[in-house]
Design a protein around this motif. Structure first.
Motif, PDB file in Angstrom:
ATOM      1  N   PHE A   1      34.982  25.849   6.687  1.00 37.50           N
ATOM      2  CA  PHE A   1      35.702  26.940   7.356  1.00 37.50           C
ATOM      3  C   PHE A   1      34.908  28.230   7.217  1.00 37.50           C
ATOM      4  N   LYS A   2      35.068  29.102   8.205  1.00 36.17           N
ATOM      5  CA  LYS A   2      34.422  30.418   8.159  1.00 36.17           C
ATOM      6  C   LYS A   2      35.478  31.469   8.458  1.00 36.17           C
TER       7      LYS A   2
ATOM      8  N   ALA B   1      38.006  29.679  -0.265  1.00 32.75           N
ATOM      9  CA  ALA B   1      37.305  30.947  -0.014  1.00 32.75           C
ATOM     10  C   ALA B   1      36.372  31.178  -1.205  1.00 32.75           C
TER      11      ALA B   1
ATOM     12  N   ALA C   1      37.930  24.337   2.774  1.00 31.47           N
ATOM     13  CA  ALA C   1      38.684  25.521   3.219  1.00 31.47           C
ATOM     14  C   ALA C   1      38.776  26.592   2.134  1.00 31.47           C
TER      15      ALA C   1
ATOM     16  N   ARG D   1      44.715  33.543  11.673  1.00 31.67           N
ATOM     17  CA  ARG D   1      44.304  32.219  11.187  1.00 31.67           C
ATOM     18  C   ARG D   1      45.398  31.155  11.266  1.00 31.67           C
TER      19      ARG D   1
ATOM     20  N   PHE E   1      39.890  36.385  -0.750  1.00 30.37           N
ATOM     21  CA  PHE E   1      41.217  36.176  -0.185  1.00 30.37           C
ATOM     22  C   PHE E   1      41.471  34.727   0.218  1.00 30.37           C
TER      23      PHE E   1
ATOM     24  N   ASN F   1      37.857  31.089  11.783  1.00 25.43           N
ATOM     25  CA  ASN F   1      39.195  31.706  11.908  1.00 25.43           C
ATOM     26  C   ASN F   1      39.154  33.160  11.490  1.00 25.43           C
TER      27      ASN F   1
ATOM     28  N   GLY G   1      45.803  29.834  -0.164  1.00 22.27           N
ATOM     29  CA  GLY G   1      45.774  28.391  -0.390  1.00 22.27           C
ATOM     30  C   GLY G   1      46.637  27.629   0.607  1.00 22.27           C
ATOM     31  N   THR G   2      47.124  28.338   1.632  1.00 24.58           N
ATOM     32  CA  THR G   2      48.021  27.698   2.598  1.00 24.58           C
ATOM     33  C   THR G   2      47.291  26.649   3.442  1.00 24.58           C
ATOM     34  N   ARG G   3      46.081  26.987   3.885  1.00 25.06           N
ATOM     35  CA  ARG G   3      45.353  26.079   4.783  1.00 25.06           C
ATOM     36  C   ARG G   3      45.209  24.686   4.161  1.00 25.06           C
TER      37      ARG G   3
HETATM   38  O1  PAZ Z   1      44.637  29.853   2.352  1.00 23.08           O
HETATM   39  P1  PAZ Z   1      44.980  30.701   3.540  1.00 23.08           P
HETATM   40  O2  PAZ Z   1      45.724  29.906   4.561  1.00 23.08           O
HETATM   41  O3  PAZ Z   1      45.606  31.999   3.166  1.00 23.08           O
HETATM   42  O4  PAZ Z   1      43.569  31.111   4.201  1.00 23.08           O
HETATM   43  C1  PAZ Z   1      42.712  30.081   4.633  1.00 23.08           C
HETATM   44  C2  PAZ Z   1      41.281  30.597   4.811  1.00 23.08           C
HETATM   45  C3  PAZ Z   1      41.265  31.755   5.815  1.00 23.08           C
HETATM   46  C4  PAZ Z   1      40.744  31.104   3.463  1.00 23.08           C
HETATM   47  C5  PAZ Z   1      40.431  29.398   5.318  1.00 23.08           C
HETATM   48  O5  PAZ Z   1      40.895  28.965   6.558  1.00 23.08           O
HETATM   49  C6  PAZ Z   1      38.953  29.769   5.421  1.00 23.08           C
HETATM   50  O6  PAZ Z   1      38.507  30.339   6.372  1.00 23.08           O
HETATM   51  N1  PAZ Z   1      38.163  29.440   4.389  1.00 23.08           N
HETATM   52  C7  PAZ Z   1      36.740  29.779   4.306  1.00 23.08           C
HETATM   53  C8  PAZ Z   1      36.605  31.194   3.814  1.00 23.08           C
HETATM   54  C9  PAZ Z   1      35.154  31.706   3.840  1.00 23.08           C
HETATM   55  O7  PAZ Z   1      34.605  32.014   4.920  1.00 23.08           O
HETATM   56  O8  PAZ Z   1      34.591  31.745   2.743  1.00 23.08           O
END
Ligand code: PAZ
Length: 324
Positions: free
Chosen positions: A239-240, A189, A187, A272, A79, A267, A82-84
């Protein structure tokens, strides 16, 4: 300070697969066909902005897919809209590896924000922006054109987790000589599981055969070689994402301890856009939008990015002190 940036964009486990190390992963999987071209673009971008004394930020954003067939019809996706990454690239730093949403155009590409709803056809055949939308669009367009004119944003696409990992390794190695001046804002996923090409069926899986059971191998933890070898002096922020609030801080801290980089931003899926936690070696402050900020459409990235720029400044100062 001026900066320049890059931006980039799968899971299901129903069995116990193999665990391999990053080197084996790169030896046994194929790089994306466009890798040499992308590397060339990145080298030019990095040289140009480095010569101009600008900092360069690698922003990765969006999901990574995992194909289930070599001739891929089906895949799993991690999920992320790509907004972040797209949003962050519009604040004081701008750069990337990407799929899905892109900076600037993201304001007009959601299904609820279709650009066609912002324009009208006049009686004389001209197309115009509807007057009530002009101020916002003008301000975004001005920023977009400035970034384009300065060549301050390089967009590189990826789709699969393999594309992502090959690109990540190449880009970080190209940026390695920037040392402490480079920031990595990870950031995207990234899928934790994949099916190696040699274990994948060639053609479309047939539903006539009944239900589907998958056994997937683990994607190696690429953050370890990134922090240790690919970008050992860079300022690295990962990011997590979690869905269980009780796990978020512990899992984020485990990642920080395991990989030894500078910050993990934790997040939760549901909050998030309003709340993140900065996990560092000695602190874990929360960053939240107030009710008023939410009502005024303030984006949390407008707070995350300046805070990271400030911490990156300190990182550079400390590195320079150590080198002198
Ligand atoms: O792209 P988006 O705004 O819908 O979500 C951003 C996110 C939650 C994927 C990002 O902030 C994040 O946590 N990336 C790391 C994902 C991971 O733990 O693999």
């Amino acid at each position: 300070m001026s900066t320049a940036s890059f931006f980039s964009k799968g899971l299901l486990d129903s069995g116990i697969g193999e665990v391999i190390n990053p080197d084996t992963y790169f030896q046994t999987n194929l790089p994306p066909r466009t890798l040499p071209e992308d590397e060339k673009k990145v080298k030019e971008f990095v040289n140009k902005h480095n010569k101009a004394g600008r900092r360069i930020v690698l922003i990765t954003s969006g999901g990574t897919t995992v194909p289930l067939e070599n001739n891929t019809v089906r895949f799993l996706d991690n999920f992320s809209a790509g907004t972040r990454g797209a949003t962050s690239a519009e604040y004081p730093f701008n750069s990337f590896l990407q799929f899905s949403l892109q900076p600037y155009s993201r304001h007009y590409t959601h299904s609820t924000n279709c650009f066609l709803d912002f324009i009208e056809l006049k009686n004389d055949g001209h197309i115009e922006v509807i007057s009530q939308y002009v101020p916002k669009m003008k301000s975004i367009l001005e920023k977009y054109q400035k970034v384009k004119q300065e060549g301050a944003l390089l967009l590189i696409s990826f789709v699969t987790v393999a594309d992502y990992l090959f690109l990540l390794r190449s880009v970080t190695q190209i940026m390695k000589d920037l040392n402490e001046h480079a920031m990595y804002y990870l950031a995207a996923a990234v899928s934790d599981f994949f099916i190696p090409s040699q274990k994948m069926v060639q053609h479309k899986i047939q539903s006539a055969d009944g239900g589907l059971t998958l056994t997937m191998d683990q994607v190696p933890k690429f953050l370890k070689p990134l922090v240790t070898n690919w970008a050992p002096k860079g300022f690295i922020v990962s990011f997590k994402l979690e869905t269980d609030p009780f796990l978020l801080v512990d899992k984020s801290r485990q990642a920080l301890t395991k990989y030894g980089h500078q910050i993990v931003i934790g997040n939760l899926l549901t909050t998030r856009k309003q709340e993140v936690t900065f996990i560092t070696k000695d602190s874990e402050p929360k960053m939240q939008l107030t009710e008023e900020e939410i009502n005024n459409n303030i984006e949390i990235e407008s707070k995350i990015v300046p805070e990271l720029v400030k911490r990156h400044d300190e990182w550079i100062k400390n590195a320079q002190k150590e080198n002198s």
